[in-house]
Design an enzyme around this catalytic site. Sequence first.
Site, PDB file in Angstrom:
ATOM      1  N   ASP A   1       0.842  -1.198   0.000  1.00 14.97           N
ATOM      2  CA  ASP A   1       0.000   0.000   0.000  1.00 14.97           C
ATOM      3  C   ASP A   1       0.879   1.249   0.000  1.00 14.97           C
ATOM      4  O   ASP A   1       2.013   1.227   0.492  1.00 14.97           O
ATOM      5  CB  ASP A   1      -0.926  -0.032   1.229  1.00 14.97           C
ATOM      6  CG  ASP A   1      -2.132   0.886   1.086  1.00 14.97           C
ATOM      7  OD1 ASP A   1      -2.358   1.418  -0.017  1.00 14.97           O
ATOM      8  OD2 ASP A   1      -2.848   1.068   2.089  1.00 14.97           O
TER       9      ASP A   1
ATOM     10  N   HIS B   1       2.647   3.224  -9.046  1.00 15.24           N
ATOM     11  CA  HIS B   1       2.359   1.820  -9.384  1.00 15.24           C
ATOM     12  C   HIS B   1       3.527   1.211 -10.175  1.00 15.24           C
ATOM     13  O   HIS B   1       3.902   0.063  -9.968  1.00 15.24           O
ATOM     14  CB  HIS B   1       1.059   1.705 -10.177  1.00 15.24           C
ATOM     15  CG  HIS B   1      -0.162   2.137  -9.411  1.00 15.24           C
ATOM     16  ND1 HIS B   1      -0.390   1.753  -8.114  1.00 15.24           N
ATOM     17  CD2 HIS B   1      -1.211   2.926  -9.765  1.00 15.24           C
ATOM     18  CE1 HIS B   1      -1.548   2.287  -7.698  1.00 15.24           C
ATOM     19  NE2 HIS B   1      -2.047   3.011  -8.680  1.00 15.24           N
TER      20      HIS B   1
ATOM     21  N   ARG C   1     -11.968   2.453  -8.194  1.00 12.80           N
ATOM     22  CA  ARG C   1     -11.043   3.534  -8.605  1.00 12.80           C
ATOM     23  C   ARG C   1     -11.429   4.062  -9.988  1.00 12.80           C
ATOM     24  O   ARG C   1     -12.138   3.389 -10.721  1.00 12.80           O
ATOM     25  CB  ARG C   1      -9.615   2.994  -8.607  1.00 12.80           C
ATOM     26  CG  ARG C   1      -9.205   2.609  -7.205  1.00 12.80           C
ATOM     27  CD  ARG C   1      -7.763   2.187  -7.124  1.00 12.80           C
ATOM     28  NE  ARG C   1      -7.465   1.893  -5.733  1.00 12.80           N
ATOM     29  CZ  ARG C   1      -6.265   1.969  -5.185  1.00 12.80           C
ATOM     30  NH1 ARG C   1      -5.228   2.311  -5.920  1.00 12.80           N
ATOM     31  NH2 ARG C   1      -6.093   1.698  -3.912  1.00 12.80           N
TER      32      ARG C   1
ATOM     33  N   LEU D   1      10.489 -21.162  -4.844  1.00 13.99           N
ATOM     34  CA  LEU D   1       9.541 -20.241  -4.203  1.00 13.99           C
ATOM     35  C   LEU D   1       8.262 -20.237  -5.024  1.00 13.99           C
ATOM     36  O   LEU D   1       8.316 -20.367  -6.243  1.00 13.99           O
ATOM     37  CB  LEU D   1      10.116 -18.809  -4.210  1.00 13.99           C
ATOM     38  CG  LEU D   1       9.212 -17.713  -3.643  1.00 13.99           C
ATOM     39  CD1 LEU D   1       9.237 -17.747  -2.108  1.00 13.99           C
ATOM     40  CD2 LEU D   1       9.649 -16.317  -4.120  1.00 13.99           C
TER      41      LEU D   1
ATOM     42  N   ARG E   1       1.969  -4.962   6.190  1.00 14.93           N
ATOM     43  CA  ARG E   1       1.295  -3.930   5.397  1.00 14.93           C
ATOM     44  C   ARG E   1       2.141  -2.674   5.418  1.00 14.93           C
ATOM     45  O   ARG E   1       2.557  -2.207   6.482  1.00 14.93           O
ATOM     46  CB  ARG E   1      -0.109  -3.619   5.917  1.00 14.93           C
ATOM     47  CG  ARG E   1      -0.828  -2.583   5.022  1.00 14.93           C
ATOM     48  CD  ARG E   1      -2.284  -2.397   5.352  1.00 14.93           C
ATOM     49  NE  ARG E   1      -2.924  -1.523   4.355  1.00 14.93           N
ATOM     50  CZ  ARG E   1      -4.177  -1.627   3.934  1.00 14.93           C
ATOM     51  NH1 ARG E   1      -4.956  -2.571   4.423  1.00 14.93           N
ATOM     52  NH2 ARG E   1      -4.646  -0.787   3.033  1.00 14.93           N
TER      53      ARG E   1
HETATM   54  C1  IPE Z   1      -5.516  -2.799  -0.319  1.00 11.61           C
HETATM   55  O1  IPE Z   1      -5.106  -1.486  -0.536  1.00 11.61           O
HETATM   56  C2  IPE Z   1      -5.564  -3.531  -1.631  1.00 11.61           C
HETATM   57  C3  IPE Z   1      -4.266  -3.782  -2.254  1.00 11.61           C
HETATM   58  C4  IPE Z   1      -3.107  -3.520  -1.722  1.00 11.61           C
HETATM   59  C5  IPE Z   1      -4.333  -4.398  -3.543  1.00 11.61           C
HETATM   60  P1  IPE Z   1      -6.169  -0.305  -0.681  1.00 11.61           P
HETATM   61  O2  IPE Z   1      -5.399   0.946  -0.759  1.00 11.61           O
HETATM   62  O3  IPE Z   1      -7.098  -0.600  -1.789  1.00 11.61           O
HETATM   63  O4  IPE Z   1      -6.963  -0.435   0.705  1.00 11.61           O
HETATM   64  P2  IPE Z   1      -7.899   0.590   1.483  1.00 11.61           P
HETATM   65  O5  IPE Z   1      -9.006   0.965   0.554  1.00 11.61           O
HETATM   66  O6  IPE Z   1      -7.073   1.768   1.864  1.00 11.61           O
HETATM   67  O7  IPE Z   1      -8.370  -0.181   2.672  1.00 11.61           O
HETATM   68  C1  IPE Z   2      -1.444   0.163  -3.425  1.00 12.65           C
HETATM   69  O1  IPE Z   2      -1.232   1.535  -3.445  1.00 12.65           O
HETATM   70  C2  IPE Z   2      -1.641  -0.398  -4.812  1.00 12.65           C
HETATM   71  C3  IPE Z   2      -2.996  -0.897  -5.081  1.00 12.65           C
HETATM   72  C4  IPE Z   2      -3.991  -0.940  -4.224  1.00 12.65           C
HETATM   73  C5  IPE Z   2      -3.246  -1.354  -6.436  1.00 12.65           C
HETATM   74  P1  IPE Z   2      -2.440   2.558  -3.489  1.00 12.65           P
HETATM   75  O2  IPE Z   2      -2.781   2.828  -4.906  1.00 12.65           O
HETATM   76  O3  IPE Z   2      -3.568   2.085  -2.647  1.00 12.65           O
HETATM   77  O4  IPE Z   2      -1.764   3.831  -2.849  1.00 12.65           O
HETATM   78  P2  IPE Z   2      -2.421   4.869  -1.844  1.00 12.65           P
HETATM   79  O5  IPE Z   2      -2.997   4.089  -0.697  1.00 12.65           O
HETATM   80  O6  IPE Z   2      -3.487   5.593  -2.596  1.00 12.65           O
HETATM   81  O7  IPE Z   2      -1.296   5.748  -1.434  1.00 12.65           O
HETATM   82 MG    MG Z   3      -4.100   2.351  -0.700  1.00 11.21          MG
END
Ligand code: IPE
Ligand code: IPE
Ligand code: MG
Length: 228
Positions: free
Chosen positions: A15, A32, A67, A127, A176
């Site tokens: 995240d 990303h 999204r 792995l 996380r």
């Molecule tokens: C969780 O991250 C999903 C992934 C890492 C793929 P999100 O950024 O989507 O989670 P929330 O919405 O903050 O809980």
């Molecule tokens: C995690 O990073 C990647 C996915 C959930 C695909 P985020 O895109 O959720 O990044 P933040 O939480 O908005 O910073």
């Molecule tokens: Mg996120």
Amino acid sequence: MSNGNTLRHLAIIMDGNGRWAKAKGLRRTKGHEKGAEVIRDITRFCADHDEIESVTFYAFSTENWKRPQSEVNFLMRLLERYLKNETSTYMEHGIRFLAIGDTSAFSPALRERIRQTEEMTKENTRLTQILALNYGGRAEIVHAVNRLINEGSPVNEENLSSALQTPYSDIDLLIRTSGEERISNFLLWQISYAELYFTPTYWPDFTPGELNTIIDIYKKRIRRFGGI
Ligand code: IPE
Ligand code: IPE
Ligand code: MG
């Protein structure tokens, strides 16, 4: 390294890609892109690690369809590109690739790429890298229960564990990144006795060095599993 708790199955909620990019004045998609490179580095580290048998990454949740369409499309293309580019990593490092989640929602080209990568890497044993794609923990449990009912099998913990999509179901350590401290519908069944670790580091800044430090901390924790 062999002292302390054993670490066979590591799970990671990646995240903070968006916040990492924003802090640098970049578009979210740049976060990303950098994040995909980190998946590769962490996967290589896990392949070289003596104990880790599988690593499961949360790459796209059942909730991430909320999204903007442009970001979802970007993530789909990035995933396809990642799998294509990583062929040599999988083969050179003996890594088996598996997808969990409902990939039927993806484009035919992406589904074919996932299938080909699974097929190509199926004999690799160092792995197993599992990517959770359009994955939801509740959906996985409901699907497994229905499977048992349809087969006429009793619904008990052992049968349910093996009916789940995720192989080697118990997670030892769940990490996380980005400072959020929640599960977001990841591996609900499999984390029942996992050790949890939350780091403020955004995923694009996460390194094998930090993972190594977290593993050292994990090794020293006391896992009681209800005992004393
Ligand atoms: C969780 O991250 C999903 C992934 C890492 C793929 P999100 O950024 O989507 O989670 P929330 O919405 O903050 O809980
Ligand atoms: C995690 O990073 C990647 C996915 C959930 C695909 P985020 O895109 O959720 O990044 P933040 O939480 O908005 O910073
Ligand atoms: Mg996120």
